[in-house]
Design a protein around this motif. Structure first.
Motif, PDB file in Angstrom:
ATOM      1  N   VAL A 193       0.866  -1.178   0.000  1.00  0.00           N
ATOM      2  CA  VAL A 193       0.000   0.000   0.000  1.00  0.00           C
ATOM      3  C   VAL A 193       0.904   1.230   0.000  1.00  0.00           C
ATOM      4  CG1 VAL A 193      -1.769   1.262   1.263  1.00  0.00           C
ATOM      5  CG2 VAL A 193      -1.811  -1.240   1.235  1.00  0.00           C
ATOM      6  N   GLU A 194       0.743   2.081  -1.014  1.00  0.00           N
ATOM      7  CA  GLU A 194       1.636   3.226  -1.212  1.00  0.00           C
ATOM      8  C   GLU A 194       0.917   4.522  -0.833  1.00  0.00           C
ATOM      9  OE1 GLU A 194       4.752   4.018  -4.680  1.00  0.00           O
ATOM     10  OE2 GLU A 194       2.716   4.580  -5.294  1.00  0.00           O
ATOM     11  N   PHE A 195       1.599   5.383  -0.086  1.00  0.00           N
ATOM     12  CA  PHE A 195       0.999   6.654   0.320  1.00  0.00           C
ATOM     13  C   PHE A 195       2.082   7.644   0.730  1.00  0.00           C
ATOM     14  CE2 PHE A 195       1.226   3.841   3.975  1.00  0.00           C
ATOM     15  CZ  PHE A 195       1.767   4.644   4.972  1.00  0.00           C
ATOM     16  N   LEU A 196       1.690   8.908   0.823  1.00  0.00           N
ATOM     17  CA  LEU A 196       2.581   9.977   1.261  1.00  0.00           C
ATOM     18  C   LEU A 196       2.501  10.120   2.773  1.00  0.00           C
ATOM     19  CD1 LEU A 196       1.772  12.724  -1.410  1.00  0.00           C
ATOM     20  CD2 LEU A 196       3.587  10.994  -1.472  1.00  0.00           C
ATOM     21  N   GLY A 197       3.665  10.265   3.423  1.00  0.00           N
ATOM     22  CA  GLY A 197       3.674  10.405   4.867  1.00  0.00           C
ATOM     23  C   GLY A 197       4.950  11.060   5.353  1.00  0.00           C
ATOM     24  N   SER A 198       5.386  10.630   6.539  1.00  0.00           N
ATOM     25  CA  SER A 198       6.519  11.261   7.218  1.00  0.00           C
ATOM     26  C   SER A 198       7.427  10.180   7.790  1.00  0.00           C
ATOM     27  CB  SER A 198       6.000  12.146   8.356  1.00  0.00           C
ATOM     28  OG  SER A 198       5.392  11.322   9.366  1.00  0.00           O
ATOM     29  N   THR A 199       8.465  10.600   8.489  1.00  0.00           N
ATOM     30  CA  THR A 199       9.230   9.652   9.292  1.00  0.00           C
ATOM     31  C   THR A 199       8.422   9.319  10.546  1.00  0.00           C
ATOM     32  OG1 THR A 199      10.413  11.509  10.299  1.00  0.00           O
ATOM     33  CG2 THR A 199      11.485  10.403   8.458  1.00  0.00           C
TER      34      THR A 199
END
Length: 261
Positions: A193-199
């Protein structure tokens, strides 16, 4: 790039972005956050950045793991509690055999025992860098704001030499098409599952967010890993890793999450 200089760059980036978040009394200005329930596709964070290239077109810069899964999915949804080592456990934990739970005779990684769940992060960078210790290995003086991608797999730790060998998933100088690459990442645990996020990590929460932008690829099913192979890796690896890191609690506020397409 010297470690001190790397840390100064990271501190400067964090300071600027975190001050903005503090003024707004919210984390939304820091961009989409991680970890999340990967089965929940909804997200309302309006800060958008481009997906990082495929990991095969980037340099592996770090491998580390967390005690319990930071993310949540159908296959790892047993809540392990709040706090630094909270998070989620693989659903199959309750079905492990006495043999799989038997304490190993030799050394183990700090904070890890049979029956534990761990979440492994293979961090990749668009910078021309070599694998090494911590996030600082993912940038250099000429590339202080790289694209970052984290390939992610949740494992159930067992005392079973027939389970996956962690050393087969490490680095050991592996270069493919000019890029530093892990020897292997599981490809039979579902479509990532691919998504934009953070550390991630326990230093962040809903009031103090990570300012760094990361593309995530999280596999939705657990796999079993042999604790003996994990212990061997912890004894000697280029990343200087010898323990399981803490977790950041699940981010659930839609305003802090990117939509999953």
């Amino acid at each position: 790039m010297k470690k001190k200089t790397v840390q100064m760059v990271l501190t400067a980036i964090s300071s600027v972005l975190m001050s903005s978040a503090t003024l707004a009394n919210t984390c939304t200005s820091a961009g989409p956050q991680t970890p999340r329930d990967i089965d929940n596709l909804h997200g309302e964070n309006k800060r958008v950045f481009s997906l990082a290239p495929p990991s095969s077109e980037m340099n592996l810069c770090n491998i580390h793991f967390h005690k319990n899964a930071e993310h949540k999915a159908k296959d790892f949804s047993v809540f392990a509690g709040e706090g630094k080592y909270g998070g989620y456990q693989c659903n199959a934990t309750a079905d492990l055999t006495p043999a799989e739970l038997k304490a190993p005779k030799g050394k183990v990684c700090k904070n890890v025992k049979p029956g534990d769940t761990i979440e492994v992060h293979w961090v990749h960078s668009s910078c021309d860098v070599k694998p090494g210790k911590g996030l600082g290995a993912c940038l250099n003086a000429q590339c202080a704001n790289p694209d970052l991608r984290v390939e992610t797999q949740v494992f159930l730790v067992v005392n079973d030499e027939d389970a996956l060998d962690f050393n087969d998933l490490s680095y050991n100088g592996n270069i493919v098409n000019g890029y530093h690459q892990p020897k292997h990442i599981p490809n039979n645990t579902g479509k990532p599952v691919e998504f934009l996020g953070s550390t991630t990590g326990p230093s962040y929460n809903d009031k103090q967010c990570s300012p760094l932008q990361v593309t995530w690829s999280v596999r939705p099913a657990c796999a079993k890993i042999d604790i003996n192979s994990l212990a061997k890796w912890c004894e000697d690896n280029v990343f200087e890793e010898d323990h399981a890191h803490g977790v950041r609690q699940l981010v659930t506020d839609p305003k802090l999450l990117s939509p999953i397409k």
